[in-house]
Design a protein around this motif. Structure first.
Motif, short mmCIF file in Angstrom:
data_model
loop_
_atom_site.label_atom_id
_atom_site.label_comp_id
_atom_site.label_asym_id
_atom_site.label_seq_id
_atom_site.Cartn_x
_atom_site.Cartn_y
_atom_site.Cartn_z
N HIS A 1 0.34 -9.68 6.49
CA HIS A 1 1.03 -9.57 5.20
C HIS A 1 0.91 -8.14 4.71
CE1 HIS A 1 0.63 -13.94 5.37
NE2 HIS A 1 1.53 -14.02 4.41
N LEU A 2 2.05 -7.51 4.40
CA LEU A 2 2.08 -6.15 3.89
C LEU A 2 2.89 -6.11 2.60
CD1 LEU A 2 2.81 -4.15 7.18
CD2 LEU A 2 0.59 -4.55 6.12
N ARG A 3 2.74 -5.02 1.87
CA ARG A 3 3.56 -4.80 0.68
C ARG A 3 4.71 -3.85 1.03
NH1 ARG A 3 -0.73 -2.32 -3.20
NH2 ARG A 3 -1.22 -1.32 -1.19
N ALA A 4 5.86 -4.10 0.44
CA ALA A 4 7.05 -3.28 0.72
C ALA A 4 7.00 -2.02 -0.12
CB ALA A 4 8.32 -4.09 0.41
N ASN A 5 6.10 -1.12 0.27
CA ASN A 5 5.92 0.11 -0.51
C ASN A 5 6.03 1.38 0.33
OD1 ASN A 5 3.55 0.09 0.96
ND2 ASN A 5 2.23 -0.39 -0.78
N GLN B 1 17.06 4.34 2.49
CA GLN B 1 18.50 4.59 2.43
C GLN B 1 19.19 3.38 1.82
OE1 GLN B 1 17.07 5.60 5.74
NE2 GLN B 1 16.84 7.53 4.66
N TYR B 2 20.01 3.64 0.81
CA TYR B 2 20.80 2.59 0.18
C TYR B 2 21.71 1.95 1.23
CZ TYR B 2 24.35 0.50 -2.83
OH TYR B 2 25.20 -0.38 -3.43
N PRO B 3 21.88 0.61 1.23
CA PRO B 3 21.35 -0.38 0.30
C PRO B 3 20.07 -1.05 0.79
CG PRO B 3 23.03 -1.40 1.65
CD PRO B 3 22.90 0.02 2.13
N TYR B 4 19.36 -0.42 1.73
CA TYR B 4 18.17 -1.04 2.31
C TYR B 4 16.95 -0.67 1.48
CZ TYR B 4 21.54 -1.54 6.03
OH TYR B 4 22.69 -1.83 6.75
N THR B 5 16.84 -1.30 0.32
CA THR B 5 15.71 -1.11 -0.57
C THR B 5 15.15 -2.47 -0.92
OG1 THR B 5 16.81 -1.34 -2.73
CG2 THR B 5 17.08 0.76 -1.59
N ALA B 6 14.01 -2.48 -1.59
CA ALA B 6 13.43 -3.75 -2.02
C ALA B 6 14.32 -4.46 -3.03
CB ALA B 6 12.04 -3.51 -2.61
N GLY C 1 8.26 -0.88 5.39
CA GLY C 1 9.36 -0.21 4.71
C GLY C 1 9.45 -0.68 3.28
N PHE C 2 10.68 -0.88 2.80
CA PHE C 2 10.87 -1.24 1.40
C PHE C 2 11.70 -2.52 1.25
CE2 PHE C 2 10.12 3.24 1.73
CZ PHE C 2 9.15 3.45 0.77
N MET C 3 11.77 -3.30 2.31
CA MET C 3 12.51 -4.56 2.27
C MET C 3 11.54 -5.72 2.38
SD MET C 3 15.90 -3.95 4.61
CE MET C 3 16.44 -5.62 4.19
N PRO C 4 11.39 -6.52 1.33
CA PRO C 4 10.53 -7.70 1.44
C PRO C 4 11.22 -8.80 2.23
CG PRO C 4 11.55 -7.61 -0.73
CD PRO C 4 11.97 -6.36 -0.01
N GLY C 5 10.42 -9.71 2.78
CA GLY C 5 10.97 -10.85 3.50
C GLY C 5 10.09 -11.23 4.68
N ALA C 6 10.53 -12.24 5.42
CA ALA C 6 9.84 -12.70 6.63
C ALA C 6 10.53 -12.07 7.84
CB ALA C 6 9.87 -14.22 6.71
N GLU D 1 5.92 -8.35 1.35
CA GLU D 1 6.13 -8.82 -0.01
C GLU D 1 6.47 -7.65 -0.94
OE1 GLU D 1 2.37 -10.56 -0.73
OE2 GLU D 1 2.76 -12.35 0.49
N ALA D 2 7.28 -7.92 -1.93
CA ALA D 2 7.67 -6.91 -2.91
C ALA D 2 6.44 -6.39 -3.64
CB ALA D 2 8.68 -7.48 -3.89
N ASP D 3 6.38 -5.09 -3.83
CA ASP D 3 5.29 -4.45 -4.57
C ASP D 3 5.89 -3.81 -5.81
OD1 ASP D 3 3.18 -3.05 -5.55
OD2 ASP D 3 2.86 -1.80 -3.80
#
Length: 323
Positions: free
Chosen positions: A37-41, A197-202, A87-92, A107-109
């Motif tokens: 489990h990591l944070r998307a930061n 890079q947009y749109p690949y953000t949290a 990276g900055f995208m939360p999810g499985a 997970e979203a941070d």
């Protein structure tokens, strides 16, 4: 002869068993991620262990390349290991090495170190990224001034739309596919923002903070109150990419904004410019030198502290440095 053949086969079998016993049993491929489990930061790191007797390094991949990146694949006593940076995208997500897979949860941070409502994962904390954003943001706004009206994106119909367009496109990966789709008069060789890079953000495509969350749309008042912070009421303090906000006594569209572009990225001169869209009914993009704006015939549009209609120079929250 049969006895000799049997003896040779028996010796070969003994040799094979001896060799296997020396090498040990074959390693069954196994993939493990610690932690899973990591944070998307953009900073959290996990270690990937791939147990295998393969002599060649495995190809370790994520099923979504924007979820993170694989770094430093190295040999170990039991196989291979690598670092996985979130990276900055939360999810499985799924990590794969050969035919073996392992699950990863990002997970979203929502840490907001400054307390202005903008999560730290959106901030451009690398000076190179901040400079890349400023260059692209000002270039894209100025480029629309040189475009024929029919060649401009249809979305640009007022001052906020020009700002939203330049902001969003400044955060994209500026590859050949983007350049072809953008239909710009020229394409500079600026570095793109590296953090994301947009749109690949949290937040996906929802870049702008609005009351109640984030969205793709924000009007001038929302840009001023929720996405930027005041720097000064002195134009000499502006940096390229800053915004100038005005509030006039008008029932329709009282808020207006201009982009301080600084020296032209296209003309190559040393004159500092502001770029803005007039909005309806004229619906045109104008570019004035900063000096011309300071001496504008209508005093209500002069960016000076003595003008009560000038709210000031504002800077994007994503350019704020965290403490």
């Amino acid at each position: 002869m049969k006895k000799l053949a049997w003896a040779a086969a028996r010796l070969a079998l003994i040799g094979f068993i001896a060799a296997r016993s020396i090498r040990g049993p074959a390693i069954q491929p196994r993939l493990a991620i610690t932690p899973a489990h990591l944070r998307a930061n953009g900073y959290d790191v996990a270690m990937i262990s791939f147990d295998s007797d393969s002599a060649a390094p495995p190809r370790i991949t994520l099923d979504n390349p924007h979820a993170g990146r694989i770094e430093e694949v190295e040999r170990t006593g039991h196989g291979w290991q690598a670092r996985l940076r979130a990276g900055f995208m939360p999810g499985a997500f799924t990590v794969r090495a050969g035919q073996v897979t392992a699950a990863l949860q990002i997970e979203a941070d929502n840490t907001d170190s400054i307390g202005d409502g903008i999560p730290d994962y959106l901030r451009l904390d690398d000076p190179r990224d901040r400079e890349a954003f400023r260059r692209w943001f000002t270039f894209l706004a100025e480029a629309q001034y040189f475009q024929a009206p029919e060649a401009r994106p249809a979305e640009i119909d007022d001052c906020a739309a020009l700002i939203r367009y330049a902001y969003r496109e400044a955060l994209r990966a500026h590859d050949s596919a983007w350049a072809t789709a953008a239909h710009l008069p020229v394409t500079p060789a600026f570095d793109s923002v590296g953090k994301y890079q947009y749109p690949y953000t949290a937040l996906g495509a929802d870049l702008f903070r609005v009351p109640g969350g984030f969205a793709q749309f924000a009007d001038v008042k929302t840009l001023e109150g929720w996405n930027t912070y005041p720097v000064a009421r002195d134009l000499s303090r502006a940096l390229p990419g800053d915004l100038l906000f005005f509030r006039q006594d008008a029932d329709q569209m009282p808020y207006h904004s201009m982009i301080f572009a600084g020296p032209s990225r296209i003309a190559g001169d040393r004159v500092s410019y502001v770029v803005y869209h007039t909005g309806p009914p004229q619906g045109e993009i104008r570019r004035l030198s900063a000096d011309a704006l300071l001496h504008y015939p209508e005093p209500d549009w002069r960016p000076i502290a003595a003008n009560p209609y000038f709210l000031g120079v504002y800077r994007w929250n994503i350019l704020r440095e965290t403490p």
